[in-house]
Design an enzyme around this catalytic site. Structure first.
Site, PDB file in Angstrom:
ATOM      1  N   SER A  47     -10.068   7.499   4.452  1.00 53.92           N
ATOM      2  CA  SER A  47     -10.572   6.479   5.376  1.00 53.92           C
ATOM      3  C   SER A  47     -11.616   7.097   6.311  1.00 53.92           C
ATOM      4  O   SER A  47     -12.356   6.371   6.977  1.00 53.92           O
ATOM      5  CB  SER A  47      -9.427   5.869   6.194  1.00 53.92           C
ATOM      6  OG  SER A  47      -8.651   6.882   6.799  1.00 53.92           O
ATOM      7  N   ASP A  85      -6.110  13.592   1.248  1.00 53.13           N
ATOM      8  CA  ASP A  85      -6.399  12.585   0.219  1.00 53.13           C
ATOM      9  C   ASP A  85      -7.323  13.146  -0.852  1.00 53.13           C
ATOM     10  O   ASP A  85      -8.308  13.837  -0.535  1.00 53.13           O
ATOM     11  CB  ASP A  85      -7.124  11.392   0.862  1.00 53.13           C
ATOM     12  CG  ASP A  85      -6.217  10.192   1.032  1.00 53.13           C
ATOM     13  OD1 ASP A  85      -5.118  10.157   0.437  1.00 53.13           O
ATOM     14  OD2 ASP A  85      -6.610   9.283   1.780  1.00 53.13           O
ATOM     15  N   GLU A 184       0.800   0.260   1.118  1.00 56.76           N
ATOM     16  CA  GLU A 184      -0.218  -0.286   2.036  1.00 56.76           C
ATOM     17  C   GLU A 184      -0.365  -1.797   1.867  1.00 56.76           C
ATOM     18  O   GLU A 184      -0.526  -2.302   0.753  1.00 56.76           O
ATOM     19  CB  GLU A 184      -1.578   0.408   1.822  1.00 56.76           C
ATOM     20  CG  GLU A 184      -2.646  -0.190   2.754  1.00 56.76           C
ATOM     21  CD  GLU A 184      -3.909   0.645   2.906  1.00 56.76           C
ATOM     22  OE1 GLU A 184      -3.998   1.741   2.334  1.00 56.76           O
ATOM     23  OE2 GLU A 184      -4.823   0.169   3.612  1.00 56.76           O
TER      24      GLU A 184
END
Ligand code: KIV
Length: 277
Positions: A47, A85, A184
């Site tokens: 993100s 990630d 999520e």
């Protein structure tokens, strides 16, 4: 006193416990330093592409970006388990590609684990990584790297067929050896069902208060990202206005020649020497 870093065993052992696992994101040393005392797990999420770099999605994030930010977060933390990630395109091609890039992430950042998006279709890759010493967190439900194939960012698992497939994915990832899974932006009942049915911790973000842990993007909860933010974000502070005020004060003081003051400049103790110079 230096605290012992959380391990993947600590996170796995928190499955089904009354006290939830506390997870936060950090991409930089300053935020990692602030998050570390409060978190069990810090995720260096991709993100960062949207939050730090202003990209329209996480897709342009590269492996080199994740490695640089991952290293900063590892260096600036001491207690939390650090997970980095795997960015889009760095693991989907084959288990071998995933191992090559996960090994780079672990060796070059010092993190303890990686996270990758995908369900049943990624189970073989997860198993390949885990068997070769790479701890993995799965990520199902809304998968931001699949924004285009999903047709946008939307709540996952609202129809029966999709819910069944997400539950099967959670089971496949757990069986493949993932030590936790991020859920999520999904239907609350489905998230609760997954949490009950799998033996590894679920980390919710817009999923369910019943998940074994929760994660939010730190910049979201601190009010540093532009509104509107997703419904699952709670604002615990409005740092944008704090920063806006501080920067405005600085600009005014520079304009009016108030800053720098005498306390901010280097003057010789002997003013005469200064005068001769
Ligand atoms: O990239 C990220 O920050 C994430 C969290 C939102 C789970 O994947």
């Amino acid at each position: 006193m230096k605290q012992q870093r959380r391990t993947i065993r600590d996170i796995a052992a928190a499955k089904g416990k009354k006290e939830a696992i506390i997870c936060l994101t950090a991409y930089t040393a300053p935020v990692a330093r602030l998050a570390d005392p409060h978190a069990d797990l810090i995720l260096v999420g991709d993100s960062l592409g949207m939050v730090l770099y202003g990209f329209p999605s996480t897709l342009p994030v590269t492996l080199d970006m994740m490695i640089l930010h991952g290293r900063a977060v590892v260096n600036a933390s001491e207690k939390s388990l650090i997970v980095v990630d795997m960015p889009f395109g760095s693991y989907q091609e084959s288990p071998a590609q995933a191992f090559h890039n996960a090994a780079r992430i672990m060796a070059e950042t010092g993190c303890a684990a990686v996270k990758l998006e995908g369900g049943s279709e990624m189970a073989e890759t997860v198993s390949f990584l885990v068997q070769r010493g790479v701890p993995v967190i799965g990520h199902i439900g809304l998968q931001p790297q699949s924004v285009h194939s999903a047709g946008g960012y939307r709540v996952a698992g609202r129809d029966q067929q999709e819910a069944r497939s997400i539950l099967a994915s959670a089971q496949a990832l757990a069986e493949a050896g993932a030590f936790a899974v991020v859920l999520e932006c999904m239907d609350e009942t489905l998230a609760g069902k997954i949490t009950k049915q799998i033996h590894i911790p679920t980390i919710g973000i817009g999923a369910s208060a019943g998940c074994d842990g929760q994660i939010l993007v730190s910049e979201d909860l601190l009010g540093l990202t532009p509104a509107p933010r997703p419904k699952f974000v709670k604002n615990y502070a409005d740092l944008s206005s704090v920063i806006d005020k501080a920067l405005g004060d600085y600009a005014r003081e520079v304009r009016e020649r108030i800053f720098p003051g005498t306390q901010n400049i280097y003057m010789s103790p002997d003013r005469k020497i200064r005068a001769v110079e």
